[in-house]
Design a protein around this motif. Structure first.
Motif, PDB file in Angstrom:
ATOM      1  N   ASN A   1       0.477  -5.707 -39.643  1.00  0.00           N
ATOM      2  CA  ASN A   1       0.628  -6.542 -41.338  1.00  0.00           C
ATOM      3  C   ASN A   1       2.735  -7.325 -41.334  1.00  0.00           C
ATOM      4  OD1 ASN A   1      -1.072  -6.335 -43.442  1.00  0.00           O
ATOM      5  ND2 ASN A   1      -0.370  -3.835 -42.536  1.00  0.00           N
ATOM      6  N   VAL A   2       2.147  -8.680 -41.885  1.00  0.00           N
ATOM      7  CA  VAL A   2       4.059  -8.879 -40.760  1.00  0.00           C
ATOM      8  C   VAL A   2       4.556  -9.364 -42.154  1.00  0.00           C
ATOM      9  CG1 VAL A   2       2.985 -10.769 -38.951  1.00  0.00           C
ATOM     10  CG2 VAL A   2       2.383 -11.488 -41.399  1.00  0.00           C
ATOM     11  N   LEU A   3       5.875  -9.399 -42.555  1.00  0.00           N
ATOM     12  CA  LEU A   3       6.678  -9.995 -43.395  1.00  0.00           C
ATOM     13  C   LEU A   3       7.985 -10.908 -42.741  1.00  0.00           C
ATOM     14  CD1 LEU A   3       8.809  -6.269 -44.439  1.00  0.00           C
ATOM     15  CD2 LEU A   3       7.427  -6.908 -42.381  1.00  0.00           C
ATOM     16  N   GLY A   4       9.242 -11.825 -43.356  1.00  0.00           N
ATOM     17  CA  GLY A   4       9.445 -11.627 -42.946  1.00  0.00           C
ATOM     18  C   GLY A   4      10.100 -13.510 -43.371  1.00  0.00           C
ATOM     19  N   PHE A   5      11.442 -13.857 -42.606  1.00  0.00           N
ATOM     20  CA  PHE A   5      11.928 -15.417 -43.216  1.00  0.00           C
ATOM     21  C   PHE A   5      11.602 -16.071 -42.281  1.00  0.00           C
ATOM     22  CE2 PHE A   5      15.931 -12.532 -42.374  1.00  0.00           C
ATOM     23  CZ  PHE A   5      16.175 -13.824 -41.232  1.00  0.00           C
ATOM     24  N   ALA A   6      11.783 -17.548 -42.640  1.00  0.00           N
ATOM     25  CA  ALA A   6      11.213 -18.370 -42.361  1.00  0.00           C
ATOM     26  C   ALA A   6      12.409 -19.544 -41.945  1.00  0.00           C
ATOM     27  CB  ALA A   6       9.377 -19.928 -42.399  1.00  0.00           C
ATOM     28  N   SER A   7      13.107 -19.175 -42.678  1.00  0.00           N
ATOM     29  CA  SER A   7      14.088 -19.919 -42.634  1.00  0.00           C
ATOM     30  C   SER A   7      15.579 -19.251 -42.985  1.00  0.00           C
ATOM     31  CB  SER A   7      14.150 -21.219 -43.703  1.00  0.00           C
ATOM     32  OG  SER A   7      15.689 -21.441 -43.654  1.00  0.00           O
ATOM     33  N   ALA A   8      16.819 -19.401 -42.694  1.00  0.00           N
ATOM     34  CA  ALA A   8      18.160 -18.278 -43.007  1.00  0.00           C
ATOM     35  C   ALA A   8      18.653 -18.696 -44.616  1.00  0.00           C
ATOM     36  CB  ALA A   8      18.932 -18.785 -42.136  1.00  0.00           C
ATOM     37  N   ASP A   9      18.176 -20.319 -44.088  1.00  0.00           N
ATOM     38  CA  ASP A   9      18.758 -20.340 -46.477  1.00  0.00           C
ATOM     39  C   ASP A   9      18.315 -19.354 -47.235  1.00  0.00           C
ATOM     40  OD1 ASP A   9      19.631 -22.263 -44.648  1.00  0.00           O
ATOM     41  OD2 ASP A   9      18.057 -24.238 -45.362  1.00  0.00           O
ATOM     42  N   ASN A  10      17.487 -19.387 -46.857  1.00  0.00           N
ATOM     43  CA  ASN A  10      16.498 -18.425 -48.248  1.00  0.00           C
ATOM     44  C   ASN A  10      16.246 -17.292 -48.281  1.00  0.00           C
ATOM     45  OD1 ASN A  10      14.032 -18.179 -46.225  1.00  0.00           O
ATOM     46  ND2 ASN A  10      12.650 -19.831 -47.228  1.00  0.00           N
ATOM     47  N   SER A  11      17.581 -16.579 -46.666  1.00  0.00           N
ATOM     48  CA  SER A  11      17.330 -15.496 -46.962  1.00  0.00           C
ATOM     49  C   SER A  11      18.960 -14.525 -46.986  1.00  0.00           C
ATOM     50  CB  SER A  11      16.845 -14.886 -45.991  1.00  0.00           C
ATOM     51  OG  SER A  11      18.331 -15.236 -44.691  1.00  0.00           O
ATOM     52  N   SER A  12      20.028 -13.267 -46.755  1.00  0.00           N
ATOM     53  CA  SER A  12      20.637 -13.209 -46.885  1.00  0.00           C
ATOM     54  C   SER A  12      21.699 -13.623 -46.298  1.00  0.00           C
ATOM     55  CB  SER A  12      20.716 -12.035 -47.130  1.00  0.00           C
ATOM     56  OG  SER A  12      20.265 -11.301 -48.299  1.00  0.00           O
ATOM     57  N   VAL A  13      21.162 -14.316 -45.527  1.00  0.00           N
ATOM     58  CA  VAL A  13      21.764 -15.168 -43.830  1.00  0.00           C
ATOM     59  C   VAL A  13      22.696 -15.344 -44.819  1.00  0.00           C
ATOM     60  CG1 VAL A  13      22.508 -16.487 -42.487  1.00  0.00           C
ATOM     61  CG2 VAL A  13      20.415 -14.254 -42.445  1.00  0.00           C
ATOM     62  N   SER A  14      22.086 -16.427 -45.539  1.00  0.00           N
ATOM     63  CA  SER A  14      23.045 -17.435 -46.421  1.00  0.00           C
ATOM     64  C   SER A  14      24.053 -17.123 -47.416  1.00  0.00           C
ATOM     65  CB  SER A  14      22.676 -18.395 -47.621  1.00  0.00           C
ATOM     66  OG  SER A  14      21.161 -17.706 -48.325  1.00  0.00           O
ATOM     67  N   LYS A  15      24.230 -16.030 -47.555  1.00  0.00           N
ATOM     68  CA  LYS A  15      25.165 -15.068 -48.280  1.00  0.00           C
ATOM     69  C   LYS A  15      25.988 -14.370 -47.114  1.00  0.00           C
ATOM     70  CE  LYS A  15      22.097 -13.432 -51.962  1.00  0.00           C
ATOM     71  NZ  LYS A  15      21.168 -11.772 -52.824  1.00  0.00           N
ATOM     72  N   GLY A  16      25.792 -14.890 -46.273  1.00  0.00           N
ATOM     73  CA  GLY A  16      26.917 -14.268 -45.240  1.00  0.00           C
ATOM     74  C   GLY A  16      26.851 -12.991 -44.520  1.00  0.00           C
ATOM     75  N   GLU A  17      25.523 -12.576 -44.523  1.00  0.00           N
ATOM     76  CA  GLU A  17      25.169 -11.683 -43.743  1.00  0.00           C
ATOM     77  C   GLU A  17      24.834 -11.032 -42.619  1.00  0.00           C
ATOM     78  OE1 GLU A  17      22.494  -7.664 -45.199  1.00  0.00           O
ATOM     79  OE2 GLU A  17      21.249  -9.069 -44.392  1.00  0.00           O
TER      80      GLU A  17
END
Ligand code: NCD
Length: 305
Positions: A66-82
């Motif tokens: 199975n797979v999970l994840g994100f395709a762009s930093a914009d819609n992950s917590s990276v955009s909050k500064g993680e």
């Protein structure tokens, strides 16, 4: 536990084992459909991708995982500064293996340092792209049956093209490789890449500014896109982007058994008319990318021996 950050993390023997396993998967895909069942792959893509992310995901699904994840930093917590370190500490709680693409060179090294599961570098800035190299080696090996004693033309953006850097470093381990580096002066490969060729017994290179004279000597022509996103100013990009365009007249000068490769995406550097030439291999190359990633996931999850 192993990671794949740099193509040199794999020995020549291990690359051979991966190519062999990919060959078995191509021949009998049904035998592998449960090879990673109940395992999860996290794809953390901080930079755009189509082929690499989708081929990783397709590879894991075809192994029954199975797979999970994100395709762009914009819609992950990276955009909050993680930070990368914190993201990895969290993701390893949810996944058995991680594939990560990041615009910063070296980010996957940081990730691997904090991960208790294998981390695969799916491209870090203008630096490295080892799984594209495995894809490229699979394509070359399936075509020629060997990786040594080949003349490889690399054309386009050899400065920022991370696939070029990893491929040259990998091919330097196969004796008799002759590299023909075709680029404008401004887009020559970094010194560490050419120095590696100089320090590799049996490997040689030449640098040229035009494709025309060298076409007849090539076994492989590896075209690349000018890496717009790595330029500091647009004027330079616009001036350099169409430096080389492979078209039918240029193909006419090449050997009948030469193959044309491209990591894709293509912008303008290969005329669509070349797609129908039997020597065009770039879409086949993308397919091999799935099979070799299946082999890599299996080896990283289960061990190389
Ligand atoms: C390459 C990359 O991301 O470096 N694409 C890919 O992974 N197939 C090449 C490119 O973007 O030009």
């Amino acid at each position: 536990m192993r990671h794949l950050i740099d193509i040199q993390d794999l020995t020549v023997e291990e690359i051979g084992a991966l190519l062999g396993l990919a060959g078995q998967i191509i021949a009998r895909p049904a035998d592998f459909r449960d090879a990673a069942s109940r395992k999860k792959l996290a794809t953390l893509f901080y930079e755009p991708s189509t082929r690499t992310r989708l081929s990783f995901e397709a590879a894991m699904l075809d192994l029954g995982g199975n797979v999970l994840g994100f395709a762009s930093a914009d819609n992950s917590s990276v955009s909050k500064g993680e930070s990368v370190a914190d993201t990895i500490r969290m993701v390893q709680c949810y996944a058995d293996i991680i594939a990560m693409r990041h615009p910063k060179e070296g980010a996957p090294v940081v990730a691997a340092r904090h991960a208790a599961v294998p981390v695969i570098n799916a491209g870090d800035g203008g630096h490295n792209h080892p799984t594209q190299t495995l894809t490229d080696l699979t394509t070359i090996h399936r075509e020629f049956g060997h990786l040594d004693n080949l003349t490889i033309g690399l054309c386009g953006d050899l400065k920022f093209g991370r696939t070029v850097h990893s491929l040259v470093i990998a091919m330097c381990r196969y004796p008799g490789t002759h590299f023909v580096l075709i680029s404008p002066q401004e887009l020559c490969p970094p010194d560490y890449v050419t120095e590696r060729i100089c320090n590799s017994p049996g490997c040689t290179f030449e640098q040229v500014r035009s494709m025309d004279d060298v076409m007849p000597e090539l076994d492989v022509l590896y075209m690349t896109r000018v890496q717009k996103e790595r330029f500091f100013n647009e004027a330079d990009y616009l001036r350099l982007r169409d430096s080389f365009i492979l078209d039918a007249p240029k193909m006419a000068a090449a050997k009948r058994e030469m193959i044309v490769m491209h990591p894709l995406p293509r912008v303008n550097e290969i005329s669509v008319r070349v797609d129908d030439d039997p020597r065009a291999r770039y879409f086949q190359q993308a397919l091999y990318g799935k099979y070799i990633r299946m082999a890599l996931i299996m080896k990283l999850l289960n061990g190389f021996d």
